[in-house]
Design a protein around this motif. Structure first.
Motif, PDB file in Angstrom:
ATOM      1  N   VAL A   7       0.854  -1.188   0.000  1.00 47.31           N
ATOM      2  CA  VAL A   7       0.000   0.000   0.000  1.00 47.31           C
ATOM      3  C   VAL A   7       0.887   1.234   0.000  1.00 47.31           C
ATOM      4  O   VAL A   7       1.788   1.358   0.830  1.00 47.31           O
ATOM      5  CB  VAL A   7      -0.925   0.023   1.242  1.00 47.31           C
ATOM      6  CG1 VAL A   7      -1.762   1.289   1.271  1.00 47.31           C
ATOM      7  CG2 VAL A   7      -1.789  -1.213   1.274  1.00 47.31           C
ATOM      8  N   LYS A   8       0.638   2.119  -0.957  1.00 49.53           N
ATOM      9  CA  LYS A   8       1.421   3.358  -1.051  1.00 49.53           C
ATOM     10  C   LYS A   8       0.484   4.516  -1.366  1.00 49.53           C
ATOM     11  O   LYS A   8      -0.498   4.367  -2.081  1.00 49.53           O
ATOM     12  CB  LYS A   8       2.456   3.266  -2.174  1.00 49.53           C
ATOM     13  CG  LYS A   8       3.487   2.172  -1.995  1.00 49.53           C
ATOM     14  CD  LYS A   8       4.464   2.519  -0.913  1.00 49.53           C
ATOM     15  CE  LYS A   8       5.515   1.403  -0.818  1.00 49.53           C
ATOM     16  NZ  LYS A   8       6.306   1.507   0.362  1.00 49.53           N
ATOM     17  N   PRO A   9       0.823   5.715  -0.866  1.00 49.00           N
ATOM     18  CA  PRO A   9       0.013   6.894  -1.208  1.00 49.00           C
ATOM     19  C   PRO A   9       0.282   7.324  -2.647  1.00 49.00           C
ATOM     20  O   PRO A   9       1.328   7.017  -3.221  1.00 49.00           O
ATOM     21  CB  PRO A   9       0.493   7.948  -0.214  1.00 49.00           C
ATOM     22  CG  PRO A   9       1.862   7.526   0.152  1.00 49.00           C
ATOM     23  CD  PRO A   9       1.883   6.022   0.085  1.00 49.00           C
ATOM     24  N   ILE A  10      -0.648   8.043  -3.202  1.00 43.86           N
ATOM     25  CA  ILE A  10      -0.513   8.497  -4.584  1.00 43.86           C
ATOM     26  C   ILE A  10       0.726   9.376  -4.759  1.00 43.86           C
ATOM     27  O   ILE A  10       1.360   9.374  -5.815  1.00 43.86           O
ATOM     28  CB  ILE A  10      -1.803   9.203  -5.069  1.00 43.86           C
ATOM     29  CG1 ILE A  10      -1.784   9.309  -6.597  1.00 43.86           C
ATOM     30  CG2 ILE A  10      -1.990  10.538  -4.382  1.00 43.86           C
ATOM     31  CD1 ILE A  10      -3.118   9.653  -7.194  1.00 43.86           C
ATOM     32  N   SER A  11       1.110  10.095  -3.719  1.00 37.53           N
ATOM     33  CA  SER A  11       2.309  10.937  -3.805  1.00 37.53           C
ATOM     34  C   SER A  11       3.561  10.077  -4.027  1.00 37.53           C
ATOM     35  O   SER A  11       4.473  10.484  -4.756  1.00 37.53           O
ATOM     36  CB  SER A  11       2.469  11.780  -2.537  1.00 37.53           C
ATOM     37  OG  SER A  11       2.546  10.942  -1.400  1.00 37.53           O
ATOM     38  N   TYR A  12       3.597   8.885  -3.438  1.00 37.81           N
ATOM     39  CA  TYR A  12       4.722   7.971  -3.655  1.00 37.81           C
ATOM     40  C   TYR A  12       4.747   7.521  -5.116  1.00 37.81           C
ATOM     41  O   TYR A  12       5.805   7.466  -5.745  1.00 37.81           O
ATOM     42  CB  TYR A  12       4.615   6.756  -2.727  1.00 37.81           C
ATOM     43  CG  TYR A  12       5.733   5.768  -2.918  1.00 37.81           C
ATOM     44  CD1 TYR A  12       6.942   5.924  -2.244  1.00 37.81           C
ATOM     45  CD2 TYR A  12       5.590   4.688  -3.782  1.00 37.81           C
ATOM     46  CE1 TYR A  12       7.984   5.029  -2.440  1.00 37.81           C
ATOM     47  CE2 TYR A  12       6.618   3.779  -3.980  1.00 37.81           C
ATOM     48  CZ  TYR A  12       7.814   3.954  -3.308  1.00 37.81           C
ATOM     49  OH  TYR A  12       8.848   3.078  -3.498  1.00 37.81           O
ATOM     50  N   LEU A  13       3.596   7.211  -5.656  1.00 38.15           N
ATOM     51  CA  LEU A  13       3.505   6.801  -7.054  1.00 38.15           C
ATOM     52  C   LEU A  13       3.992   7.916  -7.978  1.00 38.15           C
ATOM     53  O   LEU A  13       4.764   7.677  -8.907  1.00 38.15           O
ATOM     54  CB  LEU A  13       2.073   6.403  -7.410  1.00 38.15           C
ATOM     55  CG  LEU A  13       1.816   6.021  -8.867  1.00 38.15           C
ATOM     56  CD1 LEU A  13       2.635   4.812  -9.274  1.00 38.15           C
ATOM     57  CD2 LEU A  13       0.340   5.770  -9.086  1.00 38.15           C
ATOM     58  N   LYS A  14       3.563   9.131  -7.701  1.00 36.03           N
ATOM     59  CA  LYS A  14       3.971  10.264  -8.533  1.00 36.03           C
ATOM     60  C   LYS A  14       5.481  10.475  -8.492  1.00 36.03           C
ATOM     61  O   LYS A  14       6.097  10.742  -9.525  1.00 36.03           O
ATOM     62  CB  LYS A  14       3.271  11.543  -8.065  1.00 36.03           C
ATOM     63  CG  LYS A  14       1.794  11.591  -8.358  1.00 36.03           C
ATOM     64  CD  LYS A  14       1.191  12.860  -7.786  1.00 36.03           C
ATOM     65  CE  LYS A  14      -0.305  12.916  -7.977  1.00 36.03           C
ATOM     66  NZ  LYS A  14      -0.874  14.141  -7.377  1.00 36.03           N
ATOM     67  N   ALA A  15       6.071  10.343  -7.313  1.00 37.34           N
ATOM     68  CA  ALA A  15       7.501  10.606  -7.149  1.00 37.34           C
ATOM     69  C   ALA A  15       8.381   9.441  -7.586  1.00 37.34           C
ATOM     70  O   ALA A  15       9.569   9.641  -7.870  1.00 37.34           O
ATOM     71  CB  ALA A  15       7.792  10.955  -5.684  1.00 37.34           C
TER      72      ALA A  15
END
Length: 91
Positions: A7-15
């Motif tokens: 599970v990861k936040p969308i901010s992690y995906l973006k970065a």
């Protein structure tokens, strides 16, 4: 497989999009993406997605076959084979 470890936040995906894609391909485990602390999406590698779709299609065929059997919509295998042979010899 425990999704709680993926599970990861969308901010992690973006970065880390490139790294996420590499991990998806290597581990072949889906990743749950959260937004404002709530699960919003699941991403997975293409090969796993295709395999899942094929599995679902086979399960649907099995369910349809079971439904046909329960409704009595069956024919003896011998009759089906004979019909197919007859069609093949007509060609």
């Amino acid at each position: 497989m425990r999704y709680s470890t993926q599970v990861k936040p969308i901010s992690y995906l973006k970065a880390n999009a490139a790294e996420v894609l590499l991990n998806l391909a290597e581990k072949r485990e889906p990743l749950v993406i959260t937004q404002n602390g709530e699960a919003k999406a699941v991403i997975q590698d293409v090969a796993s997605f295709e395999q899942t779709q094929e599995t679902l299609a086979l399960l649907k065929l099995l369910a349809l076959g079971t439904r046909d059997m329960e409704a009595g919509r069956t024919k003896p295998a011998r009759a089906v084979v004979e019909r197919l042979r007859a069609k093949a010899s007509d060609r």
